[in-house]
Design a protein around this motif. Structure first.
Motif, PDB file in Angstrom:
ATOM      1  N   MET A 138       0.830  -1.209   0.000  1.00 50.81           N
ATOM      2  CA  MET A 138       0.000   0.000   0.000  1.00 50.81           C
ATOM      3  C   MET A 138       0.863   1.256   0.000  1.00 50.81           C
ATOM      4  O   MET A 138       0.632   2.191  -0.728  1.00 50.81           O
ATOM      5  N   GLU A 139       1.878   1.285   0.806  1.00 49.32           N
ATOM      6  CA  GLU A 139       2.721   2.475   0.890  1.00 49.32           C
ATOM      7  C   GLU A 139       3.390   2.784  -0.434  1.00 49.32           C
ATOM      8  O   GLU A 139       3.485   3.926  -0.848  1.00 49.32           O
ATOM      9  N   LYS A 140       3.840   1.736  -1.149  1.00 50.09           N
ATOM     10  CA  LYS A 140       4.488   1.953  -2.434  1.00 50.09           C
ATOM     11  C   LYS A 140       3.528   2.545  -3.437  1.00 50.09           C
ATOM     12  O   LYS A 140       3.869   3.430  -4.216  1.00 50.09           O
ATOM     13  N   ILE A 141       2.277   2.053  -3.408  1.00 48.30           N
ATOM     14  CA  ILE A 141       1.268   2.574  -4.334  1.00 48.30           C
ATOM     15  C   ILE A 141       1.012   4.035  -4.052  1.00 48.30           C
ATOM     16  O   ILE A 141       0.980   4.865  -4.950  1.00 48.30           O
ATOM     17  N   GLU A 142       0.824   4.380  -2.774  1.00 47.91           N
ATOM     18  CA  GLU A 142       0.546   5.766  -2.431  1.00 47.91           C
ATOM     19  C   GLU A 142       1.704   6.674  -2.793  1.00 47.91           C
ATOM     20  O   GLU A 142       1.523   7.771  -3.300  1.00 47.91           O
ATOM     21  N   ASN A 143       2.923   6.213  -2.545  1.00 45.00           N
ATOM     22  CA  ASN A 143       4.077   7.048  -2.819  1.00 45.00           C
ATOM     23  C   ASN A 143       4.271   7.308  -4.304  1.00 45.00           C
ATOM     24  O   ASN A 143       4.964   8.235  -4.693  1.00 45.00           O
ATOM     25  N   SER A 144       3.685   6.443  -5.152  1.00 48.26           N
ATOM     26  CA  SER A 144       3.812   6.638  -6.590  1.00 48.26           C
ATOM     27  C   SER A 144       2.787   7.633  -7.112  1.00 48.26           C
ATOM     28  O   SER A 144       2.855   8.043  -8.263  1.00 48.26           O
ATOM     29  N   ARG A 145       1.825   8.022  -6.290  1.00 47.60           N
ATOM     30  CA  ARG A 145       0.784   8.949  -6.712  1.00 47.60           C
ATOM     31  C   ARG A 145       1.221  10.387  -6.475  1.00 47.60           C
ATOM     32  O   ARG A 145       2.003  10.686  -5.576  1.00 47.60           O
ATOM     33  N   LYS A 146       0.672  11.280  -7.275  1.00 47.04           N
ATOM     34  CA  LYS A 146       1.019  12.691  -7.148  1.00 47.04           C
ATOM     35  C   LYS A 146       0.350  13.281  -5.908  1.00 47.04           C
ATOM     36  O   LYS A 146      -0.840  13.102  -5.685  1.00 47.04           O
ATOM     37  N   VAL A 147       1.127  14.003  -5.113  1.00 49.82           N
ATOM     38  CA  VAL A 147       0.586  14.689  -3.945  1.00 49.82           C
ATOM     39  C   VAL A 147      -0.061  15.985  -4.405  1.00 49.82           C
ATOM     40  O   VAL A 147       0.597  16.840  -5.006  1.00 49.82           O
ATOM     41  N   LYS A 148      -1.351  16.134  -4.132  1.00 51.35           N
ATOM     42  CA  LYS A 148      -2.068  17.345  -4.513  1.00 51.35           C
ATOM     43  C   LYS A 148      -2.019  18.389  -3.392  1.00 51.35           C
ATOM     44  O   LYS A 148      -1.767  19.563  -3.631  1.00 51.35           O
ATOM     45  N   LEU A 149      -2.281  17.948  -2.181  1.00 50.09           N
ATOM     46  CA  LEU A 149      -2.240  18.840  -1.012  1.00 50.09           C
ATOM     47  C   LEU A 149      -1.258  18.286   0.012  1.00 50.09           C
ATOM     48  O   LEU A 149      -1.230  17.077   0.262  1.00 50.09           O
ATOM     49  N   LYS A 150      -0.484  19.175   0.591  1.00 49.88           N
ATOM     50  CA  LYS A 150       0.460  18.766   1.626  1.00 49.88           C
ATOM     51  C   LYS A 150       0.374  19.751   2.785  1.00 49.88           C
ATOM     52  O   LYS A 150       0.416  20.968   2.586  1.00 49.88           O
ATOM     53  N   VAL A 151       0.255  19.215   3.977  1.00 56.67           N
ATOM     54  CA  VAL A 151       0.152  20.029   5.190  1.00 56.67           C
ATOM     55  C   VAL A 151       1.325  19.683   6.101  1.00 56.67           C
ATOM     56  O   VAL A 151       1.576  18.500   6.361  1.00 56.67           O
ATOM     57  N   GLU A 152       2.031  20.709   6.562  1.00 52.23           N
ATOM     58  CA  GLU A 152       3.202  20.499   7.414  1.00 52.23           C
ATOM     59  C   GLU A 152       3.056  21.260   8.729  1.00 52.23           C
ATOM     60  O   GLU A 152       2.953  22.495   8.735  1.00 52.23           O
ATOM     61  N   ASP A 153       3.028  20.521   9.836  1.00 51.24           N
ATOM     62  CA  ASP A 153       3.004  21.110  11.193  1.00 51.24           C
ATOM     63  C   ASP A 153       2.008  22.260  11.304  1.00 51.24           C
ATOM     64  O   ASP A 153       2.314  23.316  11.894  1.00 51.24           O
ATOM     65  N   LEU A 154       0.833  22.073  10.769  1.00 55.14           N
ATOM     66  CA  LEU A 154      -0.169  23.139  10.765  1.00 55.14           C
ATOM     67  C   LEU A 154      -0.774  23.306  12.151  1.00 55.14           C
ATOM     68  O   LEU A 154      -1.280  22.346  12.740  1.00 55.14           O
ATOM     69  N   THR A 155      -0.700  24.515  12.655  1.00 50.89           N
ATOM     70  CA  THR A 155      -1.248  24.840  13.973  1.00 50.89           C
ATOM     71  C   THR A 155      -2.074  26.106  13.873  1.00 50.89           C
ATOM     72  O   THR A 155      -1.687  27.066  13.196  1.00 50.89           O
ATOM     73  N   ILE A 156      -3.234  26.098  14.523  1.00 50.46           N
ATOM     74  CA  ILE A 156      -4.037  27.315  14.602  1.00 50.46           C
ATOM     75  C   ILE A 156      -4.482  27.510  16.047  1.00 50.46           C
ATOM     76  O   ILE A 156      -4.958  26.582  16.701  1.00 50.46           O
ATOM     77  N   ILE A 157      -4.259  28.706  16.525  1.00 47.83           N
ATOM     78  CA  ILE A 157      -4.593  29.065  17.902  1.00 47.83           C
ATOM     79  C   ILE A 157      -5.505  30.288  17.873  1.00 47.83           C
ATOM     80  O   ILE A 157      -5.234  31.262  17.161  1.00 47.83           O
ATOM     81  N   PHE A 158      -6.578  30.226  18.634  1.00 46.26           N
ATOM     82  CA  PHE A 158      -7.523  31.336  18.720  1.00 46.26           C
ATOM     83  C   PHE A 158      -7.299  32.078  20.040  1.00 46.26           C
ATOM     84  O   PHE A 158      -7.205  31.460  21.101  1.00 46.26           O
ATOM     85  N   GLY A 159      -7.229  33.391  19.974  1.00 48.24           N
ATOM     86  CA  GLY A 159      -7.061  34.189  21.184  1.00 48.24           C
ATOM     87  C   GLY A 159      -6.071  35.322  20.987  1.00 48.24           C
ATOM     88  O   GLY A 159      -5.447  35.450  19.924  1.00 48.24           O
TER      89      GLY A 159
END
Length: 416
Positions: free
Chosen positions: A1-22
């Motif tokens: 499964m991992e090999k199949i996914e890694n062969s696919r094009k990444v459309k969206l990538k999120v890195e260490d996304l944090t949101i804080i309200f205040g």
């Protein structure tokens, strides 16, 4: 499964996304980076952590579902993907382009051309016709009337609203209004479709119909879809992969089967414990992928008997020289032809036996073991033998079903 996914094009990538309200976000972020809990941060700074260091990738053409209970952060996360919510830290990429660095003009262009959003409450303009509502995004984009109405009409046809072009939203049912919202999003021809609990306001029957239609549309359009829901059954039905959230943290990402068979935390395990497993667990998960097999024209009766003793099975699959599945042989039959000094198992191969593809569910396999005394062969589209699902493995899996299903499987086993 991992090999199949890694062969696919990444459309969206999120890195260490944090949101804080205040008001004191910097202080809150500093505490968060030190490992302070969400509750303590609220007490010390008055700030609420909405998303806590989310990182994941979504592949091109994937139906990616983000789910969790109310307050888990799922809608907040979705709105970070197009910056309706501004991230406190972290990055969001679409096609390797970092949209968290874009200015307002550049961001507006992304929203108009690369991403569209379908809201829970439809967001239709009450004094505009269905056609005008569907064309509204194109109008904002500056397209001329003829062009935008032509594109809008095509999407209305796609979602099954042909003939309702001149109606107003108040004249439509809830399901039809949601289809208008979907048509409007599709009219922009976005690469990514963001759907925020789009079906949650609908009655159960209409909701199911919309899910079915969405899956049909996806088969044709192959958009990258990020879908928010609090309904686990909905997530399982429509999602290629599911992200489960709790308190702003992504607890686990995987297929429904991944999550059911290998929950990453006690929370996820509790979350999915009431799911009807037999409709999700597949042959791929249950099969032995390296079972003993009888090789036609290579293994004679004596060789087959040795393999049966080693495997403790009373029937074994037979494959040809190209590893294609031919059928099963049984212990009794092998003993009989061995007494006759036969040199091949050809005469006793039973080809009238069940076989399934790897994605066959337990529910689909249950009738097969009730009709046959053999195990179930798992094959690919070319009939190449991949593995074996035994009656025992199905019964073991049955211990995770409800009581009626366990009794049913035990009766099947006792009758063999």
């Amino acid at each position: 499964m991992e090999k199949i996914e890694n062969s696919r094009k990444v459309k969206l990538k999120v890195e260490d996304l944090t949101i804080i309200f205040g008001k004191h976000k910097e202080k809150a972020l500093e505490l968060l980076n030190k490992g302070v809990s969400k509750k303590e941060i609220l007490e010390k700074t008055g700030c609420t952590v909405g998303i806590n260091k989310a990182s994941f990738e979504i592949y091109e053409g994937e139906f990616f579902v983000i789910m969790g209970l109310s307050g888990s952060g799922k809608s907040t996360l979705l709105r970070c993907l197009n910056r309706l919510n501004e991230p406190t830290s972290g990055k969001v990429y679409i096609n390797n382009d970092n949209i968290t660095e874009k200015n307002n003009k550049e961001l507006l262009q992304v929203r108009r051309t690369e991403m569209s959003m379908v809201f829970q409450k439809f967001g239709l303009l009450p004094h505009h016709t269905v056609l005008s509502n569907a064309a509204f995004g194109l109008e904002i984009r500056g397209e001329d009337k003829v062009s935008r109405e032509e594109k809008a009409q095509k999407t209305l046809d796609i979602v099954g609203l042909s003939g309702f072009e001149h109606q107003f939203p108040s004249q439509l049912s809830g399901g039809m209004q949601q289809r208008v919202g979907l048509a409007r999003a599709l009219a922009n021809d976005p690469e990514v479709l963001l759907m925020d609990e789009a079906f949650s306001a609908l009655d159960p029957l209409i909701k199911s119909e919309m899910q079915d239609q969405m899956l049909e549309l996806q088969d044709t359009l192959q958009k990258t879809i990020v879908f928010i829901t609090h309904d686990l059954d909905e997530a399982i039905k429509i999602g290629d992969r599911i992200a489960i959230m709790k308190d702003g943290v992504i607890e686990q990402i995987g297929t429904a089967e991944d999550i059911l068979t290998n929950p990453a935390s006690d929370y996820v395990k509790a979350f999915v414990e009431k799911v009807d497993r037999k409709t999700i667990i597949t042959a791929k998960s249950l099969m032995f992928d390296k079972p003993f097999v009888v090789r036609f024209r290579k293994d004679g009766p004596e060789g087959a008997l040795r393999k049966m003793r080693a495997s403790a099975l009373e029937n074994l699959p037979v494959v040809d020289l190209h590893h294609k599945f031919m059928g099963f042989v049984t212990l009794n039959d092998i003993v009989q032809i061995a007494k006759k000094k036969a040199t091949t198992v050809e005469s006793i191969i039973n080809s009238n036996v069940p076989s399934v593809y790897p994605d066959a569910t337990v529910e689909e396999m249950l009738p097969l073991i009730s009709e046959s005394k053999s195990s179930i062969a798992v094959v690919d589209q070319n009939n190449k033998f991949l593995g074996l699902v035994t009656q025992l493995s199905l019964i073991i899996e049955a211990t995770k079903f409800n009581e009626e299903e366990i009794i049913e499987l035990k009766e099947i086993a006792n009758n063999q």
